[in-house]
Design a protein around this motif. Structure first.
Motif, PDB file in Angstrom:
ATOM      1  N   ASN A   1       0.849  -1.187   0.000  1.00  9.85           N
ATOM      2  CA  ASN A   1       0.000   0.000   0.000  1.00  9.85           C
ATOM      3  C   ASN A   1       0.889   1.244   0.000  1.00  9.85           C
ATOM      4  O   ASN A   1       1.857   1.330   0.748  1.00  9.85           O
ATOM      5  CB  ASN A   1      -0.877  -0.005   1.255  1.00  9.85           C
ATOM      6  CG  ASN A   1      -1.575   1.319   1.479  1.00  9.85           C
ATOM      7  OD1 ASN A   1      -2.220   1.837   0.572  1.00  9.85           O
ATOM      8  ND2 ASN A   1      -1.446   1.869   2.677  1.00  9.85           N
TER       9      ASN A   1
ATOM     10  N   SER B   1       0.194   5.526  -0.406  1.00 12.78           N
ATOM     11  CA  SER B   1      -0.698   6.629  -0.759  1.00 12.78           C
ATOM     12  C   SER B   1       0.055   7.604  -1.657  1.00 12.78           C
ATOM     13  O   SER B   1       1.285   7.632  -1.655  1.00 12.78           O
ATOM     14  CB  SER B   1      -1.174   7.335   0.512  1.00 12.78           C
ATOM     15  OG  SER B   1      -0.068   7.773   1.254  1.00 12.78           O
TER      16      SER B   1
ATOM     17  N   HIS C   1      -6.657  10.003   9.762  1.00 10.82           N
ATOM     18  CA  HIS C   1      -6.218  10.549   8.468  1.00 10.82           C
ATOM     19  C   HIS C   1      -4.874  11.250   8.621  1.00 10.82           C
ATOM     20  O   HIS C   1      -4.645  12.305   8.032  1.00 10.82           O
ATOM     21  CB  HIS C   1      -7.281  11.513   7.931  1.00 10.82           C
ATOM     22  CG  HIS C   1      -8.623  10.867   7.751  1.00 10.82           C
ATOM     23  ND1 HIS C   1      -8.856   9.885   6.820  1.00 10.82           N
ATOM     24  CD2 HIS C   1      -9.789  11.028   8.422  1.00 10.82           C
ATOM     25  CE1 HIS C   1     -10.117   9.475   6.907  1.00 10.82           C
ATOM     26  NE2 HIS C   1     -10.701  10.166   7.886  1.00 10.82           N
TER      27      HIS C   1
ATOM     28  N   TYR D   1       0.739  -0.036   7.822  1.00 11.18           N
ATOM     29  CA  TYR D   1       0.534   0.869   6.692  1.00 11.18           C
ATOM     30  C   TYR D   1       0.646   0.124   5.356  1.00 11.18           C
ATOM     31  O   TYR D   1      -0.220   0.271   4.484  1.00 11.18           O
ATOM     32  CB  TYR D   1       1.554   2.022   6.741  1.00 11.18           C
ATOM     33  CG  TYR D   1       1.459   2.914   5.527  1.00 11.18           C
ATOM     34  CD1 TYR D   1       0.329   3.706   5.321  1.00 11.18           C
ATOM     35  CD2 TYR D   1       2.459   2.937   4.568  1.00 11.18           C
ATOM     36  CE1 TYR D   1       0.210   4.497   4.192  1.00 11.18           C
ATOM     37  CE2 TYR D   1       2.351   3.729   3.443  1.00 11.18           C
ATOM     38  CZ  TYR D   1       1.220   4.508   3.249  1.00 11.18           C
ATOM     39  OH  TYR D   1       1.099   5.287   2.134  1.00 11.18           O
TER      40      TYR D   1
END
Lengths: 239, 424
Positions: B174, B176, B405, B421
């Protein structure tokens, strides 16, 4: 049958205990931790404090050295059984426990009891960047052996284990809870109880607590995967 | 006589409760196959393609069902050394090793550790040609789920690794679009975490990426002669240093005295901030440095070093943020007294009003205030980042990653944050 024999032995000891009861202990040896059965009294109680040190290798420079208030009360049920209640209070964290004791003499100056307590602790911290609450349930099976010296000094050795039944914490809107019960550790206590001043009696005890989680450290760290040693002293005045 | 029996009994009970707690790191240099002169380093494409989330079989009862596998590097003596780390979901476990190719296979040799206790041991893995090495060692390797299997063995302490373990590739890590910061407290972890190098040391900065860190937090104090140094505690003590004869605060001694007489717990010198930033910029791939100012005086020297090394990082082609931490009102006032504070990147641990006042680029509330999603959204709207500190309980880390967040988490267990994460 071993269980049948065990029950028979308990009954025999109980009857022997009733015969051997020593009501003079009530006046001479007021005590809260000494495992002397409550033959004549209805209530026993004490008030005092406990003080422990935080583990330096975990909490580093943060040390809690705030005494924790300690109110202890016992209520006679019959010659062998009594109910034991305890409130430990420290503003940020508090602990309530209640349980039952069964006691008997083992000899002229040696006494014994065994018991089990349920405990509930809770803590609230809403200062300095904290918005935290936590609570949990514990169970404490315990056993004490006491020796009465010729000089009216009562010496008690108490062994207690703790079983963590649940844990819940809230930080802001973040919640965490666990109902997984686990063996939490053991506490060994040596207590001295004797007349102190004006017929008042005093309890002095030293405990070695060896736990994975100790409720008084909830704001500093969560349970560890190894047992952490906490030395603790208890001072109590028999009421 | 009886008195002494009681005293002896009491001493025995109390001393018997103190367990010695230490980790003996295993020696990883004894795998002959890995040490073969024909075993060669892996190229970037192979390393990069290998990164991903793997299912764990055989060893899942010890390590958990999944592992996030990631590479990191440091520069040692002008050579770049690459490490592969596997982060697990159980007991804050990880493995760290090096990789080589040999006769069409890939070998991984290293050690594993659990941060919740003192368990450690050797781990040796192989990716055979038919289990994916032929793809990984080829040009432009494209990895599909199930196309890589790492087989091997692990053991306990220095014992030969004989317990089977296997990993199968399932998906990419993962990631972002904006970087998520895995920030290591005191540059990698505390003394109590029983790592092989000391907190706040150059050696820890060189090691921290192996634990999954992408950035560090370091504690800054001033020596008597005004040199910014890395040291956490108020006093020189046996938690952080070896016996030295020096007592009191580090601020009472010149840097030369500290450098000559004081050694950190694993024998390293107390580093200067300059040493630390030099290491970060030129010897690591770390992308974030949080300067936690522990002293009450002027921040001029810290600001000057921050400016110098931000320029050096750009010149070295590095993407690096260095921020001055503002943990209290005193540091905030000292920061506002800087002539160029509006252009000095800072991290504010205080209120949202103080964040605004300081023009800090990062807000860092304590985790005990919860995820604070509304406030985090507010700060994000201002184009600022939000980190949370110091999260060490695995369940809390999972919860803050799943429900919060944040742009980064400060932790003593970067491997735990990395696992949560990357498999998220």
């Amino acid at each position: 049958m071993p269980i049948k024999n065990f029950v028979l032995m308990i009954l025999l000891f109980s009857s022997a205990a009733i015969k051997a009861q020593d009501s003079s202990l009530k006046a001479k040896h007021a005590a809260i931790l000494f495992p002397f059965p409550m033959y004549a009294e209805k209530w026993r109680s004490s008030i005092g404090f406990t003080l422990f040190t935080t583990p330096e290798d975990i909490t580093e420079e943060v040390r809690i050295r705030v005494p924790c208030g300690d109110y202890h009360v016992m209520r006679r049920v019959n010659d062998q059984f009594s109910i034991d209640g305890r409130l430990m209070f420290q503003v940020l964290q508090n602990h309530l426990s209640a349980g039952i004791r069964w006691g008997m003499p083992l000899g002229k100056n040696v006494y014994f009891n065994v018991g089990d307590d349920m405990g509930f602790w809770f803590g609230i911290l809403k200062i300095g960047g904290f918005d935290s609450k936590a609570s949990g349930w514990l169970n404490y099976p315990n056993m004490s052996v006491g020796y009465k010296t010729k000089k009216n000094l009562l010496i008690t050795f108490k062994a207690q284990v703790s079983v963590n039944l649940s844990y819940k914490s809230v930080n802001g809107e973040s919640k965490f809870s666990s109902n997984k019960s686990y063996y939490d550790g053991e506490t060994f206590t040596i207590a001295l109880e004797q007349p102190f001043y004006n017929k008042k009696h005093l309890t002095l005890a030293v405990s070695a607590i060896n736990n994975y989680f100790y409720w008084q450290t909830w704001a500093l760290f969560y349970k560890t995967d190894r047992k952490v040693f906490y030395p603790q002293i208890t001072v109590g005045f028999i009421l | 006589m009886k008195k002494w029996i009681w005293i002896g009994l009491l001493t025995w009970i109390i001393s018997g409760c103190k367990n010695e707690y230490k980790v003996i790191m295993p020696n990883t240099s004894e795998w002959n196959l890995f040490n073969s002169p024909n075993a060669l380093p892996l190229v970037f494409a192979s390393r990069n393609a290998m990164e991903g989330v793997y299912t764990v079989s055989n060893g899942s009862d010890i390590f958990g069902n999944l592992s996030a596998i990631k590479w990191s590097y440091v520069i040692k003596n002008a050579d770049t050394v690459f490490h592969v780390s596997g982060f697990f979901g159980k007991d804050i476990a990880y493995f760290i090793g090096e990789g080589k190719k040999l006769n069409g296979s890939i070998l991984i040799n290293g050690y594993w550790r659990k941060m919740v206790n003192t368990e450690t041991g050797l781990i040796r893995l192989t990716i055979s040609a038919i289990n994916g090495a032929n793809i990984l060692l080829g040009n432009n390797p494209i990895i599909m789920p199930g196309s890589i299997t790492m087989d091997g063995f692990f053991g306990y302490q220095q014992q030969q690794p004989i317990i089977p373990i296997a990993f199968k590739f399932t998906r990419k890590l993962n990631n972002s679009p904006s970087p998520f910061r895995i920030l290591a407290h005191r540059s990698g972890g505390r003394t109590s975490d029983l790592l092989s190098v000391s907190e706040n040391s150059v050696e820890m900065i060189l090691k921290t990426a192996e634990f999954g860190s992408t950035g560090i937090e370091i504690d800054i104090r001033l020596s008597k002669d005004g040199i910014p140094i890395l040291y956490h505690d108020n006093t020189i003590n046996l938690r952080t240093t070896q016996k030295s004869g020096l007592v009191g605060s580090v601020e009472n001694y010149t840097y030369e005295q500290l450098s000559t007489f004081v050694r950190l717990i694993h024998g390293e010198k107390i580093p200067t901030l300059k040493d630390a930033l030099e290491t970060v910029v030129y010897k690591t791939g770390l992308s974030f440095v949080w300067l936690d100012t522990k002293y009450a005086g002027s921040l001029d020297l810290v600001r000057a070093l921050q400016k110098e090394y931000l320029i050096k990082a750009v010149a070295a082609g590095r993407t690096l943020q260095i921020v001055i931490g503002l943990p209290g009102d005193n540091q905030l006032q000292q920061f506002l007294a800087l002539p160029d504070y509006t252009s000095a990147p800072a991290l504010c641990e205080l209120s949202l009003d103080d964040l605004e006042k300081s023009k800090a680029i990062v807000w860092a509330p304590r985790f005990t205030q919860g995820t604070q999603n509304d406030n985090v959204a507010l700060v994000h709207q201002q184009g600022k980042q939000v980190f949370v500190w110091t999260l060490d309980v695995p369940a809390f880390i999972t919860s803050f990653i799943n429900d919060g967040h944040f742009d980064g988490i400060l932790t003593n267990f970067p491997s735990c944050v990395a696992y949560n994460y990357y498999v998220h």
